[in-house]
Design a protein around this motif. Sequence first.
Motif, PDB file in Angstrom:
ATOM      1  N   GLU A 243       0.835  -1.205   0.000  1.00 45.60           N
ATOM      2  CA  GLU A 243       0.000   0.000   0.000  1.00 45.60           C
ATOM      3  C   GLU A 243       0.868   1.253   0.000  1.00 45.60           C
ATOM      4  O   GLU A 243       0.597   2.226  -0.720  1.00 45.60           O
ATOM      5  N   LYS A 244       1.911   1.229   0.828  1.00 47.79           N
ATOM      6  CA  LYS A 244       2.797   2.386   0.882  1.00 47.79           C
ATOM      7  C   LYS A 244       3.504   2.602  -0.456  1.00 47.79           C
ATOM      8  O   LYS A 244       3.673   3.739  -0.908  1.00 47.79           O
ATOM      9  N   ALA A 245       3.920   1.516  -1.104  1.00 51.99           N
ATOM     10  CA  ALA A 245       4.599   1.622  -2.401  1.00 51.99           C
ATOM     11  C   ALA A 245       3.704   2.300  -3.433  1.00 51.99           C
ATOM     12  O   ALA A 245       4.167   3.121  -4.242  1.00 51.99           O
ATOM     13  N   LYS A 246       2.418   1.978  -3.424  1.00 50.74           N
ATOM     14  CA  LYS A 246       1.482   2.612  -4.369  1.00 50.74           C
ATOM     15  C   LYS A 246       1.368   4.098  -4.084  1.00 50.74           C
ATOM     16  O   LYS A 246       1.301   4.923  -5.005  1.00 50.74           O
ATOM     17  N   HIS A 247       1.347   4.451  -2.798  1.00 46.47           N
ATOM     18  CA  HIS A 247       1.299   5.873  -2.438  1.00 46.47           C
ATOM     19  C   HIS A 247       2.557   6.603  -2.904  1.00 46.47           C
ATOM     20  O   HIS A 247       2.482   7.719  -3.432  1.00 46.47           O
ATOM     21  N   MET A 248       3.716   5.982  -2.710  1.00 48.86           N
ATOM     22  CA  MET A 248       4.972   6.624  -3.094  1.00 48.86           C
ATOM     23  C   MET A 248       5.070   6.798  -4.608  1.00 48.86           C
ATOM     24  O   MET A 248       5.558   7.814  -5.101  1.00 48.86           O
ATOM     25  N   GLU A 249       4.590   5.812  -5.346  1.00 48.33           N
ATOM     26  CA  GLU A 249       4.586   5.942  -6.807  1.00 48.33           C
ATOM     27  C   GLU A 249       3.637   7.062  -7.238  1.00 48.33           C
ATOM     28  O   GLU A 249       3.953   7.856  -8.135  1.00 48.33           O
TER      29      GLU A 249
ATOM     30  N   ASP B  27      15.557   2.117   2.202  1.00 45.56           N
ATOM     31  CA  ASP B  27      16.854   2.147   1.530  1.00 45.56           C
ATOM     32  C   ASP B  27      17.617   0.833   1.677  1.00 45.56           C
ATOM     33  O   ASP B  27      18.557   0.567   0.924  1.00 45.56           O
ATOM     34  N   LEU B  28      17.226   0.015   2.644  1.00 44.14           N
ATOM     35  CA  LEU B  28      17.899  -1.269   2.813  1.00 44.14           C
ATOM     36  C   LEU B  28      17.714  -2.166   1.596  1.00 44.14           C
ATOM     37  O   LEU B  28      18.486  -3.089   1.377  1.00 44.14           O
ATOM     38  N   GLY B  29      16.702  -1.886   0.788  1.00 41.46           N
ATOM     39  CA  GLY B  29      16.475  -2.672  -0.421  1.00 41.46           C
ATOM     40  C   GLY B  29      17.323  -2.243  -1.599  1.00 41.46           C
ATOM     41  O   GLY B  29      17.278  -2.877  -2.659  1.00 41.46           O
ATOM     42  N   MET B  30      18.127  -1.188  -1.449  1.00 41.14           N
ATOM     43  CA  MET B  30      18.895  -0.674  -2.581  1.00 41.14           C
ATOM     44  C   MET B  30      19.915  -1.668  -3.108  1.00 41.14           C
ATOM     45  O   MET B  30      20.292  -1.620  -4.278  1.00 41.14           O
ATOM     46  N   SER B  31      20.382  -2.563  -2.245  1.00 42.25           N
ATOM     47  CA  SER B  31      21.423  -3.502  -2.679  1.00 42.25           C
ATOM     48  C   SER B  31      20.859  -4.825  -3.175  1.00 42.25           C
ATOM     49  O   SER B  31      21.616  -5.707  -3.560  1.00 42.25           O
TER      50      SER B  31
ATOM     51  N   HIS C  99      10.831   5.496  -6.795  1.00 45.33           N
ATOM     52  CA  HIS C  99      10.420   6.100  -5.540  1.00 45.33           C
ATOM     53  C   HIS C  99      11.200   5.451  -4.403  1.00 45.33           C
ATOM     54  O   HIS C  99      12.051   4.580  -4.636  1.00 45.33           O
ATOM     55  N   VAL C 100      10.928   5.869  -3.182  1.00 47.96           N
ATOM     56  CA  VAL C 100      11.763   5.476  -2.047  1.00 47.96           C
ATOM     57  C   VAL C 100      11.746   3.970  -1.787  1.00 47.96           C
ATOM     58  O   VAL C 100      12.678   3.436  -1.192  1.00 47.96           O
ATOM     59  N   LEU C 101      10.727   3.256  -2.269  1.00 45.07           N
ATOM     60  CA  LEU C 101      10.620   1.830  -1.972  1.00 45.07           C
ATOM     61  C   LEU C 101      10.985   0.920  -3.134  1.00 45.07           C
ATOM     62  O   LEU C 101      10.883  -0.293  -3.016  1.00 45.07           O
ATOM     63  N   ASN C 102      11.394   1.473  -4.270  1.00 47.72           N
ATOM     64  CA  ASN C 102      11.771   0.598  -5.392  1.00 47.72           C
ATOM     65  C   ASN C 102      13.089   1.004  -6.032  1.00 47.72           C
ATOM     66  O   ASN C 102      13.335   0.751  -7.210  1.00 47.72           O
ATOM     67  N   LYS C 103      13.968   1.652  -5.257  1.00 43.80           N
ATOM     68  CA  LYS C 103      15.217   2.169  -5.812  1.00 43.80           C
ATOM     69  C   LYS C 103      16.068   1.077  -6.456  1.00 43.80           C
ATOM     70  O   LYS C 103      16.806   1.328  -7.397  1.00 43.80           O
ATOM     71  N   ASN C 104      15.969  -0.132  -5.912  1.00 45.07           N
ATOM     72  CA  ASN C 104      16.840  -1.202  -6.393  1.00 45.07           C
ATOM     73  C   ASN C 104      16.417  -1.762  -7.744  1.00 45.07           C
ATOM     74  O   ASN C 104      17.224  -2.365  -8.452  1.00 45.07           O
ATOM     75  N   GLU C 105      15.154  -1.597  -8.126  1.00 41.03           N
ATOM     76  CA  GLU C 105      14.649  -2.229  -9.343  1.00 41.03           C
ATOM     77  C   GLU C 105      15.338  -1.654 -10.585  1.00 41.03           C
ATOM     78  O   GLU C 105      15.295  -0.459 -10.840  1.00 41.03           O
TER      79      GLU C 105
END
Length: 251
Positions: A40-46, A192-196, A145-151
């Motif tokens: 849900e948060k990811a959709k909001h950030m997008e 940001d922990l997902g960036m790697s 956005h802040v939750l998909n930087k790594n993609e």
Amino acid sequence: MSRSYHGLLQLGNPECENKMQKLCEYYYPIKHSLTIPFEEKAKHMEGWQEKGHALLIEAGLTLDAIKRSVADAKIEFRDGVVELLKLLEERGVPVLILSAGLADVIEEVLRQKLPRFPKNVKIVSNQMVFSNDGCLVSFKGKTIHVLNKNEHALDMASSVRDQFGETKGQSDDNVSVKRRTNALLLGDHIGDLGMSYGLNYEYQIAVGFLNDDVEKFLETYQNAFDIVCVNDAPMWGVVELVSQICPSRGH
């Protein structure tokens, strides 16, 4: 759209600036919520990013306005940032800047505010597309956005200068990052922990920078990151860490 970029850019359009501020006021608490489910948060950030991007186009943002905004802005790096970037470049360590902000703005900040643009830096962020007369007309590729930087981070980094200051094809350029077996991750948000993710590293040290609501989020950050720095702490600890774990070239 982070509040920092909204405050930095001089849009010259009061109506769009007011709309941008309202977006920040609505979405910023969602960004830092610990109770909203990830999807849900990811959709909001997008949605925040896409609405913000649309407003930048509506406002008629230009490349010249970005350069002027950066020149006029009172931007200060954390103490030790310049020294850290210099040290990483000297020791041949590739640096990926993964940001939910605007690649063109970040690059302009580095060009104007550093002694020179580091050869080992790659910027993975939302890229603008300008018309021949320098007006923003669209954005390139997937919205970051802040939750998909790594993609797709490595693919997006492929056209940026490599650690030796050259521009290479995608396969060669990505090798300089993919062959690395260790990672040092710096971030100021739990996401940001997902960036790697996607990097095939053996060891990682994650450093979290907690700048706001320290009492509220400190325990969460301590459980998530290996090291936590609070209240806009300087970068000297990271400089010392890099000095110890990254050997000088030739050693």
